[in-house]
Motif scaffolding. Structure first.
Motif, short mmCIF file in Angstrom:
data_model
loop_
_atom_site.label_atom_id
_atom_site.label_comp_id
_atom_site.label_asym_id
_atom_site.label_seq_id
_atom_site.Cartn_x
_atom_site.Cartn_y
_atom_site.Cartn_z
N ALA B 451 49.70 -31.87 -54.51
CA ALA B 451 51.04 -31.60 -54.01
C ALA B 451 51.97 -31.04 -55.08
CB ALA B 451 51.63 -32.86 -53.40
N HIS B 452 51.91 -31.57 -56.29
CA HIS B 452 52.91 -31.21 -57.30
C HIS B 452 52.26 -31.26 -58.69
CE1 HIS B 452 56.52 -31.49 -59.78
NE2 HIS B 452 57.19 -31.00 -58.73
N PRO B 453 52.63 -30.32 -59.57
CA PRO B 453 51.96 -30.26 -60.88
C PRO B 453 52.14 -31.51 -61.73
CG PRO B 453 53.20 -28.25 -60.48
CD PRO B 453 53.56 -29.20 -59.37
N THR B 454 53.28 -32.15 -61.65
CA THR B 454 53.51 -33.27 -62.57
C THR B 454 53.94 -34.56 -61.87
OG1 THR B 454 55.77 -32.48 -62.88
CG2 THR B 454 54.15 -31.80 -64.53
#
Lengths: 351, 627
Positions: B451-454
């Protein structure tokens, strides 16, 4: 699994890849495995491979079963979702995850107990379905977490730490994977990073079921004389048939090799695999010859490593079953629900 | 109509006379092509506007063993199995004696009289109708396969003549069946007429008659398995992983069929679904868990032995909180048990599936309509509650065509995907702890992989963890998690379908509680009780956990009979255990021989206990005691 957070300190001069990530961005928690465990070297090789290939860390899903090897996904790719499933059943969970979203990189990490004993059925069927994945078995020939019982990959006649001799025929997962239709099959040694990193990179770039058997010595329970999975034994008997370079689509191929000593394999993402021959009579695209070679050399006690089999133009489960390109987990009501009008037609057909 | 059943006297008595209210049973050899002929006969009656309730009683075998098709014709719309047979179509010499024995006194025996049978093979109180089916077919057809197959259609023609099923209606159905296959259509119609004309010329009419009626309305005639599969299509299921097992196989097959018509991208011809026939039930549920973890709606369908194999994964899905839908089409257990007979005997297995402390949500549809509705809803529940949902069918609902209300769908409805933090919310800084109960309902927020890089990544595991999904073996973390899971289960009480309560015509201290495929027999039994002036309030439980109304209903009655189709009164055990009810207030009524429960059985068993449990005058609305 046990968990120790890693300090988030970055050296400002760390090299970055094309996406601007440093190697640190691909690391996970501090390993709690024994000092010198081969598995930690494999984790390091996975980190290096993902860094080199400029993969976005969060676009990898890492899955494992139960055992020492299955603990390792906590120790790499900390920004990826991980799933420590149940013993021997990682392949089915990975298959389901892959069906839900075909766009991620699926990395399955397993051990010889996990994949060759309790989960051999799942290993077999995930391979024969051609699930697009990198399936790594960290193979040490023993059950480490329960303190040293033989696993199904232990060689016949090899000795346990307590001196018992293994009477059972070993299962060679590489041979099994080739027979089952894996389209990328390799074996390596956790102590040979130069060989292992390119093999993992090739497996990631490959489409379809890619299997890597990595002999990974257990320093606590299987690294003694009489073991055929010890550092000393594998170093002495390692017979690498080729070495691999992965060249990304934007890299220029500069090296020249005399005819017959190297082969170029193009992968579906446009990367090139440059295979340099080390064993003159080994041809990794001829499955029957490769299997003969492996049987012959393994009978002589050698550990054959390298890229053992690869298909040029492989496909995967999604192609076999004809799924849409959009990940199934992104489809909404409009794409999935046929609505009341269709239902009226169905009702009419049931009277 | 009598619900008391009749006792065979062996003496000649008047032949049964009934219009649109009787039971015909076909005794066949399986693999002989009888099933489609029998269905044709049944549907013809339905097309004449008369409700029917057929049941297949079949062996775990492909060819050569006995199989029966029991067809209840009921103007009143009773869809449960009645019990007893008014006309036996005895086409199987292997089961002849048993079949003849089953006929009600005054009933009818239709048989192939090509070879004469000794008189000891018949009953004096049963009227015998002989028709030389083999002789007729051997004379008309030369191909052995045709002789066998058309024999079935010939008897359909003859029976139609005998009980007044309109030949045009049968012909039209044959026409629909063989649409586009004219080569097959013509000889089938000929065979039908052959039987019909022979019967008209040679046989006396019988006392059983079908006359046109208007009691079917717009109802549909469908199997529960097919309905549940359609519910899965409408509920947005995209991944189905399964392993063949009777009686659930047709669920996956129906899902395939529905998807191939309803879920193919018209532009690319590609599938908006993935179906995997797995290597076993363990892999099936593993695939479902993997897909659910990754944000696809996924289900498996199986039966008791499959649920046994899935236990470890079910525990993982409960503990790691992964949505999954499991359709359990129950059959007779334990072990291989009675694979082609019906039971409700997986209730406890599913309610507390897997090792450790677990509780699971179960849904109990009563008919194909609810199989469809609950089939769709189960995916919303699974994602809302992030846990496995069991859709509890049984062979009786799953594999028999049942008359039910048409399927309906509200186009304004959309999938409830539950608490998911997507990229935008993570980017906006939404706080994320996978097992953090921010809303107090026990349900925590999740993220999809990638969903999200970090932000939003976490490690899913079957081991104990803290609120932030970090491994923990600390007692307080474990207890907090387990307490929250129980809180989530309490939340489920308000989300699952509530019970259906049916109050008697007058006040009564006696109630009856039932669920699933017992419903049609119970409806009929309650009518019979009411007709006799016996008041019994009824509650049909539709889900576990039990909602507050269930507890209240039991509290309001001195005694509540719990009617089930298993030996050990499994749902009763759940009621006692979960609601802490005095077991004495819940007398068990169990029917578990593998055949669907009948109204006769319910009336007889409850009737026998009523006097002992409650003062007759409190149960009976009028003064006189029950006979």
């Amino acid at each position: 699994m046990t968990y120790i957070a890693k300090p988030q300190f970055h050296h400002p001069g760390l090299p970055k890849n094309a996406l601007g990530y440093t190697r640190r961005d691909y690391e996970g928690a501090v390993s709690t495995l024994c000092a010198g465990c081969g598995h930690d070297s494999i984790s390091a090789a996975i980190i290096q491979a993902c860094f080199d290939l400029d993969i976005q860390p969060h676009r990898v899903a890492k899955l494992s079963g139960i055992g020492c090897s299955s603990k390792t996904p906590a120790y790499f790719l900390g920004n990826s979702h991980g799933f420590n499933t149940v013993h021997g059943r990682m392949p089915s969970v990975l298959t389901g995850a892959n069906l839900a979203n075909r766009e991620l990189v699926y990395l399955g990490v397993s051990g010889d107990g996990d994949s060759a004993s309790i989960g051999i059925g799942q290993f077999v069927h995930a391979i024969r379905r051609g699930v697009n994945m990198v399936y790594i078995v960290e193979n040490n020939g023993v059950y480490g977490l329960t303190k040293g019982q033989f696993s199904a990959t232990a060689d016949k006649g090899s000795k346990s730490k307590k001196g018992a001799s293994n009477a059972d025929t070993p299962i060679d997962l590489v041979m099994l994977a080739m027979e089952l239709g894996a389209t990328y099959v390799a074996r390596s040694f956790s102590g040979d990073k130069e060989q292992l990193v390119p093999l993992i990179k090739g497996a990631i770039a490959h489409r379809g079921a890619a299997f890597i058997d990595v002999v990974s010595p257990c320093v606590a329970f299987n690294n003694h004389p009489g073991s055929t999975k010890s550092y000393d034994y594998v170093r002495a008997h390692n017979e690498a048939v080729n070495s691999l370079d992965i060249i990304s689509p934007r890299e220029e191929i500069t090296a020249r090799y005399p005819a017959g000593t190297a082969a170029m394999v193009t992968l579906h993402d446009g990367s090139q695999m440059l295979l340099k021959k080390l064993a003159e009579d080994y041809e990794p695209r001829d499955k029957i010859a490769a299997m003969q070679f492996l049987m012959k050399h393994s009978a002589a006690g050698q550990v054959v490593t390298g890229l053992l089999y690869a298909e040029d133009d492989s496909d995967d489960l999604h192609e076999h079953i004809g799924t849409v390109l959009a990940p199934l987990n992104t489809l909404g009501d409009a794409e999935l629900c046929p609505g009341s009008r269709a239902l009226a037609g169905i009702n009419a057909g049931l009277r | 109509m009598s619900l008391s059943g009749s006792q065979g006297s062996g003496q000649p008595i008047a032949p049964i006379a009934a219009v649109n209210d009787f039971v015909v049973k076909f005794a066949n050899v399986n693999g002989s092509g009888s099933a489609s002929a029998n269905l044709l006969f049944a549907k013809s009656i339905l097309r004449m506007g008369v409700p029917i309730a057929p049941r297949n009683i079949f062996p775990s075998n492909i060819q050569g063993l006995p199989t029966w098709y029991e067809l209840r014709v009921s103007e009143a719309g009773h869809l449960g199995r009645r019990g007893g047979v008014d006309m036996m179509v005895a086409m199987n010499p292997q089961t002849w004696d048993k079949d003849v024995q089953e006929i009600e006194p005054g009933g009818y025996l239709f048989y192939d009289c090509t070879k004469p049978l000794p008189s000891s093979k018949f009953r004096a109180d049963v009227r015998v109708i002989g028709m030389p089916l083999t002789g007729i077919c051997n004379e008309r057809y030369t191909d052995p396969r045709q002789r066998q197959l058309f024999k079935n259609i010939v008897y359909v023609g003859a029976l139609s003549a005998l009980i007044g099923v309109e030949l045009d209606v049968v012909s039209q159905l044959i026409g629909e069946q063989y649409k586009g296959k004219e080569k097959l259509l013509k000889p089938n119609i000929e065979a039908l007429k052959l039987g019909h004309d022979w019967a008209m010329a040679n046989l006396e009419p019988v006392g059983l008659r079908v006359v046109r009626s208007d009691r079917v309305g717009d109802r549909i005639f469908v199997e529960g398995n097919a309905a549940a599969a359609l519910g899965a299509v409408y509920g947005g299921a995209t991944v189905c992983a399964w392993y063949p097992i009777t009686p659930s196989t047709s669920t996956a097959e129906a899902f395939m069929k529905h998807c191939s018509k309803l879920r193919v991208d018209p532009e690319t011809g590609k599938n908006r679904f993935a179906i995997i026939q797995a290597e076993d039930e363990i892999a099936s549920i593993g695939i479902v868990v993997g897909a659910g973890w990754n944000g696809a709606r996924a289900f498996t369908c199986t039966s008791g032995p499959g649920i046994s194999l899935m236990q470890e994964f079910i525990g993982l899905a409960y503990f790691a909180e992964i949505p999954a839908v499991i359709v359990d089409v129950q059959r007779g257990g334990p072990s291989t048990g009675m694979p082609t007979r019906t039971q409700q005997s997986d209730i406890l297995l599913c309610a507390y599936a897997s090792h450790g402390d677990t509780r699971h949500v179960l849904l109990f549809p009563e008919d194909p309509k609810e199989c469809f509705d609950f089939g769709a809803t189960s995916f919303d529940l699974a994602e809302r509650l992030q846990t496995p949902i069991f859709l509890m069918l049984d062979l009786d609902i799953g594999m028999n065509e049942r008359l039910c209300e048409p399927f309906t769908w509200d186009d304004s409805r959309s999938m409830d995907r539950g608490k998911v933090l997507h990229h935008a919310r993570l980017e906006d800084g939404a706080a994320f702890g996978r097992y953090l109960d921010v809303d107090g309902d026990g349900i925590t927020w999740r993220t999809y992989p990638g969903a999200h890089p970090t932000k939003g990544s976490y490690f899913t595991r079957g081991t104990t963890k803290d609120r932030m999904a970090r491994y923990s073996e600390a007692g307080p973390d474990y207890i907090e998690n387990m307490t929250r899971l129980q809180r989530k289960f309490d939340t489920a009480k308000g989300l699952v379908p509530g019970p259906i309560i049916r109050m008697a015509a007058g006040p009564t201290p006696v109630g009856v509680l039932y669920y699933g495929s017992t419903a049609p027999a119970m409806n009929e039994a309650l009518e019979a009780f009411e007709a006799d002036g016996v008041h019994i309030d009824a509650i049909r439980v539709r889900a576990f956990p039990f909602s507050a109304e269930v507890e209240q209903f039991i509290a309001e009655h001195d005694c509540v009979f719990v009617v089930e189709q298993n030996r050990d009164s499994q749902l009763r055990s759940l009621l006692v255990n979960e609601l802490e009810i005095d077991p004495k207030r819940l007398p068990p009524i169990v029917h578990y021989d593998g055949t669907p429960i009948t109204a006769r059985f319910i009336v007889r068993t409850i009737g026998a206990k009523l006097g002992a449990i409650a003062a007759p005058e409190r149960v009976l609305g009028r003064e006189e005691a029950r006979p």
